[in-house]
Scaffold this motif. Structure first.
Motif, short mmCIF file in Angstrom:
data_model
loop_
_atom_site.label_atom_id
_atom_site.label_comp_id
_atom_site.label_asym_id
_atom_site.label_seq_id
_atom_site.Cartn_x
_atom_site.Cartn_y
_atom_site.Cartn_z
N VAL A 69 -5.26 -19.36 5.49
CA VAL A 69 -4.39 -19.54 4.22
C VAL A 69 -4.19 -17.89 3.89
N PHE A 70 -5.01 -17.07 4.38
CA PHE A 70 -4.47 -15.54 4.36
C PHE A 70 -3.56 -15.34 5.10
N ARG A 71 -3.46 -15.86 6.28
CA ARG A 71 -2.53 -15.72 7.40
C ARG A 71 -1.19 -16.07 6.82
N ARG A 72 -0.98 -17.31 6.07
CA ARG A 72 0.12 -17.75 5.59
C ARG A 72 0.60 -16.92 4.30
N VAL A 73 -0.38 -16.47 3.71
CA VAL A 73 0.02 -15.82 2.21
C VAL A 73 0.47 -14.36 2.26
N SER A 74 -0.17 -13.60 3.35
CA SER A 74 -0.05 -12.32 3.34
C SER A 74 1.35 -11.70 3.97
N THR A 75 2.02 -10.56 3.70
CA THR A 75 3.13 -10.13 4.14
C THR A 75 2.60 -9.04 5.30
N ASN A 76 2.83 -9.08 6.59
CA ASN A 76 2.58 -8.28 7.59
C ASN A 76 3.55 -7.24 7.84
N GLU A 77 4.62 -6.99 7.29
CA GLU A 77 5.65 -6.07 7.61
C GLU A 77 5.20 -4.67 7.79
N THR A 78 5.51 -4.03 9.06
CA THR A 78 5.02 -2.95 9.37
C THR A 78 5.63 -2.15 10.48
N PHE A 79 5.59 -0.99 10.81
CA PHE A 79 6.20 -0.37 12.02
C PHE A 79 5.93 0.92 12.32
N PHE A 80 5.92 1.34 13.50
CA PHE A 80 5.24 2.72 13.88
C PHE A 80 5.93 3.88 13.26
N LEU A 81 5.29 5.01 12.91
CA LEU A 81 5.76 6.21 12.31
C LEU A 81 6.40 5.82 10.83
N ARG A 82 5.70 5.00 9.96
CA ARG A 82 6.40 4.45 8.85
C ARG A 82 6.52 5.71 7.80
N ASN A 83 7.55 5.93 7.32
CA ASN A 83 7.60 7.16 6.25
C ASN A 83 7.72 8.40 6.81
N ALA A 84 8.76 8.93 7.05
CA ALA A 84 8.76 10.22 7.79
C ALA A 84 8.11 11.36 7.07
N ALA A 85 8.10 11.09 5.58
CA ALA A 85 7.57 12.46 5.08
C ALA A 85 5.70 12.50 5.02
N GLN A 86 5.42 11.16 5.11
CA GLN A 86 3.79 11.00 5.22
C GLN A 86 3.39 11.32 6.64
N VAL A 87 4.26 10.97 7.85
CA VAL A 87 4.05 11.36 9.17
C VAL A 87 4.06 12.81 9.22
N LYS A 88 4.95 13.44 8.58
CA LYS A 88 5.05 15.03 8.71
C LYS A 88 3.79 15.58 7.92
N ALA A 89 3.45 15.08 6.83
CA ALA A 89 2.36 15.82 6.17
C ALA A 89 1.20 15.39 6.79
N PHE A 90 0.89 14.44 7.40
CA PHE A 90 -0.34 14.23 8.09
C PHE A 90 -0.56 15.38 9.41
N SER A 91 0.70 15.44 9.96
CA SER A 91 0.49 15.99 11.32
C SER A 91 0.20 17.73 10.86
N GLU A 92 1.00 18.08 9.97
CA GLU A 92 1.37 19.55 9.72
C GLU A 92 0.36 20.09 8.72
N HIS A 93 -0.05 19.50 7.78
CA HIS A 93 -1.11 19.73 6.95
C HIS A 93 -2.22 19.12 6.64
N ILE A 94 -2.44 17.77 6.68
CA ILE A 94 -3.80 17.06 6.52
C ILE A 94 -4.48 17.30 7.67
N LEU A 95 -4.07 16.99 8.98
CA LEU A 95 -4.64 17.10 10.25
C LEU A 95 -5.32 18.58 10.23
N PRO A 96 -4.32 19.75 10.14
CA PRO A 96 -5.00 20.98 10.34
C PRO A 96 -6.34 21.19 9.53
N GLU A 97 -6.01 20.52 8.06
CA GLU A 97 -7.02 20.63 7.15
C GLU A 97 -8.38 19.88 7.52
#
Ligand SMILES: C[S@@+](CC[C@H](N)C(=O)[O-])C[C@H]1O[C@@H](n2cnc3c(N)ncnc32)[C@H](O)[C@@H]1O
Length: 281
Positions: A69-97
């Motif tokens: 049931v969960f497989r049929r009702v859930s939405t699995n849409e995703t892709f690599f490096l989704r959302n450039a601003a979050q990707v950048k914030a993670f690499s440049e600010h959050i990970l160093p912190e």
């Protein structure tokens, strides 16, 4: 045998799905839900939706019937490096912190949780970013990425780590060469990348399992809160807050907000995105 879903049965089914997973099936999706579940009903040999409902209500959420049931009702849409601003914030600010905080510890360890990871593009993206940022020294930081989802099929596919086409659009060629090998029509992640991640099924409605997640440096819970009602969002985000160490970070989808959901986080603004932080103790 009739596979027509009456208005009352639709209501009962919607409520049951929300109770078991938090997922809200919109009121105007009766035909769509009927279409998604009719063949499941037939596979189970249920006479009609009344019998199907009866069966579902007595089955455990962790069993194969609810998994389907969960497989049929859930939405699995995703892709690599989704959302450039979050990707950048993670690499440049959050990970160093995070490394700055971990550096002071006797035993260094970076703990990341990709909650609702779907078919794995999010945790593998994080593993790539970690490897790129920490280079040869990545092992010294003992990085552990926990990747979970309610959908066991999605988890199985994530564990295979094989991707094609659109999912890879944002991956720069040098990263594709370093972190994947060509296999058939697509690309499979390297064993080094795979080795940074533990995949497991986890339903946000399972309070016991949720409470067992602790000491995370950062939790990604993106593009899933939108499927829940406000009460379930509060319940999930409270668990995520408790799963973070003091000073740890929470990243949600760019169209999602914690307003009215949880007041405990500090909100940090980065170019193009907001990231939440559990206050230091
Ligand atoms: C749209 S995908 C998001 C994937 C990824 N986080 C991203 O942003 O690209 C939403 C995922 O949430 C999962 N999900 C839905 N309800 C859930 C629940 N109650 N517990 C855990 N995962 C859930 C779905 O199975 C699906 O894989």
């Amino acid at each position: 045998m009739t596979t027509e879903l009456s208005t009352d049965q639709f209501e009962a089914l919607r409520q049951l799905i929300t109770r078991r997973s938090g997922i809200v099936v919109p009121e105007n999706k009766r035909t769509s839900l009927e279409g998604k579940l009719a063949s499941h009903l037939a596979e189970l040999g249920a006479r009609d939706f009344a019998a199907y409902l009866q069966r579902l209500s007595t089955e455990p959420s962790t069993g194969t019937i609810w998994q389907e049931v969960f497989r049929r009702v859930s939405t699995n849409e995703t892709f690599f490096l989704r959302n450039a601003a979050q990707v950048k914030a993670f690499s440049e600010h959050i990970l160093p912190e995070i490394t700055r905080v971990q550096e002071k510890r006797l035993f260094k360890r970076i703990k990341i949780w990709s909650a609702a990871c779907s078919t794995g593009e999010e945790p593998y993206s994080l593993a790539i970013q970690l490897s790129e940022a920490l280079g040869d020294k990545v092992g010294e930081w003992n990085p552990r990425i926990l990747a979970t989802d309610i959908d066991t099929d999605a988890i199985r596919s994530a564990m295979r780590g094989h991707y094609t086409g659109r999912a890879l659009t944002n991956v720069p060629r040098p990263w594709l060469n370093r972190h994947f090998h060509v296999e058939g029509e697509g690309y499979t992640v390297t064993s080094q990348l795979r080795g940074l991640i533990s995949f497991k099924p986890l339903n946000f409605a399972d309070d016991k399992e949720m409470a067992g997640q602790i000491n995370m440096d950062i939790v990604f819970c993106r593009n899933v809160l939108i499927y829940f009602d406000i009460d379930f969002r509060k319940r999930v985000v409270t668990h995520l807050y408790n799963a973070l160490r003091p000073g740890g970070f929470l990243v949600i989808g760019h169209s999602e907000s914690l307003r009215g959901v949880h007041e405990g986080f500090n909100c940090i603004r980065f170019p193009g995105t907001l990231i939440y932080q559990r206050p230091e103790a």
